[in-house]
Motif scaffolding. Structure first.
Motif, PDB file in Angstrom:
ATOM      1  N   CYS A  38       0.828  -1.213   0.000  1.00 15.81           N
ATOM      2  CA  CYS A  38       0.000   0.000   0.000  1.00 15.81           C
ATOM      3  C   CYS A  38       0.861   1.260   0.000  1.00 15.81           C
ATOM      4  CB  CYS A  38      -0.936   0.006   1.206  1.00 15.81           C
ATOM      5  SG  CYS A  38      -2.302  -1.172   1.103  1.00 15.81           S
ATOM      6  N   LEU A  39       1.980   1.213   0.710  1.00 16.35           N
ATOM      7  CA  LEU A  39       2.886   2.368   0.746  1.00 16.35           C
ATOM      8  C   LEU A  39       3.456   2.646  -0.646  1.00 16.35           C
ATOM      9  CD1 LEU A  39       4.444   4.534   2.277  1.00 16.35           C
ATOM     10  CD2 LEU A  39       6.095   2.783   2.974  1.00 16.35           C
ATOM     11  N   VAL A  40       3.870   1.597  -1.346  1.00 16.47           N
ATOM     12  CA  VAL A  40       4.399   1.775  -2.700  1.00 16.47           C
ATOM     13  C   VAL A  40       3.314   2.295  -3.639  1.00 16.47           C
ATOM     14  CG1 VAL A  40       5.462   0.643  -4.678  1.00 16.47           C
ATOM     15  CG2 VAL A  40       6.138  -0.031  -2.372  1.00 16.47           C
ATOM     16  N   VAL A  41       2.124   1.725  -3.553  1.00 15.46           N
ATOM     17  CA  VAL A  41       1.024   2.156  -4.421  1.00 15.46           C
ATOM     18  C   VAL A  41       0.661   3.610  -4.158  1.00 15.46           C
ATOM     19  CG1 VAL A  41      -1.424   1.809  -4.982  1.00 15.46           C
ATOM     20  CG2 VAL A  41       0.096  -0.160  -4.720  1.00 15.46           C
ATOM     21  N   ALA A  42       0.636   4.005  -2.890  1.00 19.76           N
ATOM     22  CA  ALA A  42       0.369   5.404  -2.557  1.00 19.76           C
ATOM     23  C   ALA A  42       1.430   6.314  -3.165  1.00 19.76           C
ATOM     24  CB  ALA A  42       0.322   5.583  -1.039  1.00 19.76           C
ATOM     25  N   GLY A  43       2.678   5.836  -3.182  1.00 21.27           N
ATOM     26  CA  GLY A  43       3.753   6.617  -3.795  1.00 21.27           C
ATOM     27  C   GLY A  43       3.567   6.768  -5.294  1.00 21.27           C
ATOM     28  N   ILE A  44       3.144   5.701  -5.957  1.00 16.97           N
ATOM     29  CA  ILE A  44       2.898   5.761  -7.403  1.00 16.97           C
ATOM     30  C   ILE A  44       1.777   6.752  -7.710  1.00 16.97           C
ATOM     31  CG2 ILE A  44       2.066   4.457  -9.395  1.00 16.97           C
ATOM     32  CD1 ILE A  44       3.415   1.990  -8.176  1.00 16.97           C
ATOM     33  N   LEU A  45       0.708   6.693  -6.937  1.00 13.70           N
ATOM     34  CA  LEU A  45      -0.417   7.603  -7.153  1.00 13.70           C
ATOM     35  C   LEU A  45      -0.009   9.048  -6.907  1.00 13.70           C
ATOM     36  CD1 LEU A  45      -3.239   5.455  -5.519  1.00 13.70           C
ATOM     37  CD2 LEU A  45      -2.941   5.953  -7.955  1.00 13.70           C
ATOM     38  N   ASP A  46       0.843   9.267  -5.896  1.00 14.72           N
ATOM     39  CA  ASP A  46       1.325  10.619  -5.621  1.00 14.72           C
ATOM     40  C   ASP A  46       2.209  11.119  -6.759  1.00 14.72           C
ATOM     41  OD1 ASP A  46       1.747  12.793  -3.358  1.00 14.72           O
ATOM     42  OD2 ASP A  46       3.711  12.416  -4.248  1.00 14.72           O
ATOM     43  N   LEU A  47       2.997  10.220  -7.341  1.00 14.24           N
ATOM     44  CA  LEU A  47       3.865  10.588  -8.457  1.00 14.24           C
ATOM     45  C   LEU A  47       3.039  11.013  -9.666  1.00 14.24           C
ATOM     46  CD1 LEU A  47       6.989  10.501  -9.136  1.00 14.24           C
ATOM     47  CD2 LEU A  47       6.524   8.308 -10.232  1.00 14.24           C
ATOM     48  N   ALA A  48       1.884  10.369  -9.836  1.00 13.41           N
ATOM     49  CA  ALA A  48       1.056  10.630 -11.014  1.00 13.41           C
ATOM     50  C   ALA A  48       0.106  11.798 -10.846  1.00 13.41           C
ATOM     51  CB  ALA A  48       0.258   9.377 -11.369  1.00 13.41           C
ATOM     52  N   ASP A  49      -0.288  12.116  -9.590  1.00 11.82           N
ATOM     53  CA  ASP A  49      -1.371  13.087  -9.440  1.00 11.82           C
ATOM     54  C   ASP A  49      -0.964  14.507  -9.840  1.00 11.82           C
ATOM     55  OD1 ASP A  49       0.108  13.924  -7.241  1.00 11.82           O
ATOM     56  OD2 ASP A  49      -1.450  13.533  -5.758  1.00 11.82           O
ATOM     57  N   GLY A  50       0.299  14.880  -9.612  1.00 10.78           N
ATOM     58  CA  GLY A  50       0.742  16.227  -9.974  1.00 10.78           C
ATOM     59  C   GLY A  50       0.664  16.492 -11.466  1.00 10.78           C
ATOM     60  N   PRO A  51       1.327  15.656 -12.305  1.00 11.33           N
ATOM     61  CA  PRO A  51       1.248  15.869 -13.749  1.00 11.33           C
ATOM     62  C   PRO A  51      -0.184  15.859 -14.289  1.00 11.33           C
ATOM     63  CG  PRO A  51       3.017  14.347 -13.230  1.00 11.33           C
ATOM     64  CD  PRO A  51       2.262  14.586 -11.946  1.00 11.33           C
ATOM     65  N   ILE A  52      -1.026  14.979 -13.737  1.00 11.03           N
ATOM     66  CA  ILE A  52      -2.414  14.919 -14.193  1.00 11.03           C
ATOM     67  C   ILE A  52      -3.164  16.193 -13.793  1.00 11.03           C
ATOM     68  CG2 ILE A  52      -4.632  13.751 -13.839  1.00 11.03           C
ATOM     69  CD1 ILE A  52      -3.085  11.118 -13.765  1.00 11.03           C
ATOM     70  N   ALA A  53      -2.940  16.638 -12.547  1.00 10.20           N
ATOM     71  CA  ALA A  53      -3.621  17.851 -12.075  1.00 10.20           C
ATOM     72  C   ALA A  53      -3.264  19.056 -12.939  1.00 10.20           C
ATOM     73  CB  ALA A  53      -3.257  18.117 -10.613  1.00 10.20           C
ATOM     74  N   ARG A  54      -2.012  19.129 -13.383  1.00  5.27           N
ATOM     75  CA  ARG A  54      -1.593  20.275 -14.195  1.00  5.27           C
ATOM     76  C   ARG A  54      -2.209  20.267 -15.588  1.00  5.27           C
ATOM     77  NH1 ARG A  54       3.097  19.640 -10.973  1.00  5.27           N
ATOM     78  NH2 ARG A  54       4.062  18.099 -12.356  1.00  5.27           N
ATOM     79  N   ARG A  55      -2.732  19.123 -15.996  1.00  9.34           N
ATOM     80  CA  ARG A  55      -3.372  19.031 -17.309  1.00  9.34           C
ATOM     81  C   ARG A  55      -4.877  19.301 -17.243  1.00  9.34           C
ATOM     82  NH1 ARG A  55       1.071  15.877 -17.612  1.00  9.34           N
ATOM     83  NH2 ARG A  55       2.128  15.656 -19.630  1.00  9.34           N
TER      84      ARG A  55
END
Length: 202
Positions: A38-55
């Protein structure tokens, strides 16, 4: 009327925090492998949310909400969940001090950049100090050494590793910010770590 923001830019942030909350429950139930996953998955989602939010098209209010929400989600994912993992692998007394150091350092870092508009970091090439999100890979990698080390040795390793990482949260040193292919590299490493977590007997 429903409070909060529900536009697509924050969906991954909410999801990451929910995954981390489940990970806390898994750690409390004694499932170290599940909690670390779960910790790794949360990290992946955090990595992706910024670029997606900027779009996604957002007004200033939505952008400010996103900054605050990201900080609150990071508290759950990368402050609370790692502490739950620490209490799952250390005796209660031995975990108390490193857990306190981790919490204080993590909160200090997150509050500092929220108060100073952390969203501005998107335009720079380096972080100031190590982001709390790095816990998503560092802690699982350290835990993969658990089967290789005697109990006391592993307890010492994870205590020192988390104390050192906590110190790097608040030390004002330049840390290169991943860009382009580095994001793919982090994603690939995360997949490898998750696979190892389910192969290695923890």
């Amino acid at each position: 009327m429903i409070l909060g923001s529900w536009n697509p830019s924050v969906v991954l942030t909410y999801l990451g925090a929910a995954v981390a909350a489940y990970g806390i429950g898994l750690a409390a139930a004694g499932s170290l492998r599940g909690a670390l996953t779960c910790l790794v998955v949360a990290g992946i989602l955090d990595l992706a949310d910024g670029p997606i939010a900027r779009r996604v098209k957002r007004d200033d209010k939505a952008k400010r909400f996103g900054v605050v929400l990201d900080t609150v989600a990071d508290v759950v994912s990368f402050v609370a969940l790692p502490v739950a993992v620490l209490f799952a692998v250390l005796p209660l007394g031995a975990a108390a001090l490193p857990a306190a150091i981790w919490v204080v350092a993590g909160l200090a870092r997150l509050a500092h950049f929220t108060a100073n508009d952390a969203d501005a970091e998107g335009a720079v090439s380096h972080y100031r100090g190590v982001p709390v999100t790095y816990a998503a890979l560092v802690i699982p990698l350290v835990c993969l050494t658990k089967p290789l080390l005697p109990g006391v040795a592993f307890q010492s390793v994870i205590t020192v590793a988390m104390a050192a990482l906590a110190a790097l949260f608040v030390l004002d040193v330049k840390v290169p910010k991943p860009r382009g292919i580095a994001y793919a590299g982090f994603g690939l490493l995360a997949v490898i770590v998750v696979a190892l977590l389910w192969i290695v007997r923890l």
